[in-house]
Scaffold this active site. Structure first.
Site, PDB file in Angstrom:
ATOM      1  N   ASP A 195       0.845  -1.192   0.000  1.00 47.19           N
ATOM      2  CA  ASP A 195       0.000   0.000   0.000  1.00 47.19           C
ATOM      3  C   ASP A 195       0.880   1.242   0.000  1.00 47.19           C
ATOM      4  OD1 ASP A 195      -2.933   1.092   0.735  1.00 47.19           O
ATOM      5  OD2 ASP A 195      -1.438   2.210   1.894  1.00 47.19           O
ATOM      6  N   LYS A 240      -2.732   5.775  -4.198  1.00 46.16           N
ATOM      7  CA  LYS A 240      -3.836   6.676  -3.877  1.00 46.16           C
ATOM      8  C   LYS A 240      -3.711   8.015  -4.599  1.00 46.16           C
ATOM      9  CE  LYS A 240      -3.979   4.673   0.777  1.00 46.16           C
ATOM     10  NZ  LYS A 240      -2.605   4.105   0.860  1.00 46.16           N
ATOM     11  N   TYR A 295       3.600   9.405   0.441  1.00 44.39           N
ATOM     12  CA  TYR A 295       4.435   8.568   1.297  1.00 44.39           C
ATOM     13  C   TYR A 295       5.901   8.599   0.878  1.00 44.39           C
ATOM     14  CZ  TYR A 295       0.000   6.311   2.669  1.00 44.39           C
ATOM     15  OH  TYR A 295      -1.268   6.051   3.117  1.00 44.39           O
ATOM     16  N   ILE A 318     -13.775  -3.784  24.910  1.00 44.57           N
ATOM     17  CA  ILE A 318     -12.737  -2.750  24.873  1.00 44.57           C
ATOM     18  C   ILE A 318     -13.371  -1.410  24.498  1.00 44.57           C
ATOM     19  CG2 ILE A 318     -10.667  -1.963  23.647  1.00 44.57           C
ATOM     20  CD1 ILE A 318      -9.849  -4.888  23.358  1.00 44.57           C
ATOM     21  N   HIS A 359      -7.720   9.334  -1.703  1.00 43.62           N
ATOM     22  CA  HIS A 359      -7.107   9.263  -0.370  1.00 43.62           C
ATOM     23  C   HIS A 359      -7.958   9.912   0.721  1.00 43.62           C
ATOM     24  CE1 HIS A 359      -2.807   8.759   1.383  1.00 43.62           C
ATOM     25  NE2 HIS A 359      -3.711   8.505   2.292  1.00 43.62           N
TER      26      HIS A 359
END
Length: 320
Positions: free
Chosen positions: A50, A85, A55, A291, A118
């Site tokens: 990914d 993305k 990035y 949780i 994104h």
């Protein structure tokens, strides 16, 4: 010597198969040789990666795929599933195709397996970065952007298209006008943010959720220790002889969602793949259900008095 781990696949509504577990490629503090990290991941058994232009990992990932083929770790590019993305700077109908072509060029690939919008936001800046000025935040023409995404699919440049960080309402809006429905909605999901409402909608329309941050992006500046130091998960891990991460990921697998994990450490990468040959008991699932729930990532940087989202509630449509 044992061979690489094998990962189950799911079949997307596009008809293409996607590995359940993928390796995330974003980190603020990246190791000096990402190419070697990604080659090691392929050697261990990762077949889904990914990435995104923001990035800074598309080019090294492309080099790694070529190197893995050269070394015989995989026989062809078709053996790996690559997600990238459309970043906010390119979230404009006229910029979608050029952005995709740039990603393909950086990756050295002829097509993407999955291309995601994104964020549901447009940024008035050509620079790929995480933080922008409030004055740069703009509304997104999602209808126009999605039509351009569909055109990319029709051109054969992407096998599947999808979205990321869309609330139930925003995804419902998209489904009301799209010609090609999204194959994936990649969102924050974990034992501490289980997203039941969004999960129900996605299952109804044959859309797979891909969970990002399933371990709390532990170690990042916006990360959290709510998962990796959770006493319930620590208890289950101790009695089962597993790691906390393995328990958290196995719970996601039981929810029939896919997931993106991020670790550049060889041993942790290996451990994260070892979640498919055992099951949580009903009692353990009941413990995890207790949780407390909390959205970790709020998206505060997208808030602006003059922007499309003035409050957190507007970005997530009340799902906070």
């Amino acid at each position: 010597m044992a061979g690489p781990a094998t990962t189950p696949y799911v079949t997307l509504n596009s008809g293409h198969n996607m590995p359940v577990l993928g390796l995330g490629t974003f980190a603020l503090c990246q190791p000096p040789d990402l190419v070697s990290v990604f080659v090691q991941a392929i050697k261990l058994g990762y077949r889904h990666f990914d990435t995104s232009p923001v990035y800074g990992s598309e080019r090294p990932l492309g080099f790694a795929i070529a190197e893995a083929i050269r070394r015989g770790l995989i026989q062809s590019r078709d053996e790996v599933f690559i997600t990238s993305k459309l970043w906010c700077t390119d979230a404009d109908p006229e910029l979608v195709l050029p952005a995709l072509q740039n990603s393909l060029s950086d990756l050295g690939l002829e097509y993407l397996d999955l291309y995601l919008v994104h964020w549901p936001i447009r940024v008035n800046s050509g620079e790929y970065k995480v933080m922008y000025g409030k004055e740069d935040l703009l509304p997104i023409d999602m209808r126009g952007v999605w039509k351009a995404m569909e055109e990319c699919h029709s051109l054969g440049l992407v096998r599947s298209i999808g979205v990321s960080n869309l609330s139930t309402k925003k995804l419902s809006d998209l489904l009301s006008y799209c010609t090609i429905p999204p194959a994936v909605n990649q969102v924050e999901m974990s034992v501490t943010w289980s997203q039941p409402k969004l999960t129900e909608l996605c299952k109804k329309h044959g859309i797979y959720i891909t969970a990002w941050g399933p371990l709390g992006t532990y170690g990042e500046i916006w990360g959290s220790n709510l998962i990796m130091e959770n006493p319930t998960l620590e208890y289950i891990a101790s009695i089962r002889g597993k790691t906390v991460a393995q328990v958290a990921l196995r719970w996601l697998y039981k929810q029939k969602v896919t997931m993106i994990v991020k670790s550049f450490n060889k041993e942790r990468m290996k451990e994260n793949l070892q979640i498919f040959d055992w099951k949580l008991t009903k009692e353990e699932v009941k413990l995890i259900a207790k949780i407390p729930q909390q959205r970790r990532y709020q998206g505060n940087e997208f808030m602006s008095p003059s922007g499309p989202y003035k409050t957190i509630d507007e970005l997530w449509d009340g799902e906070i």
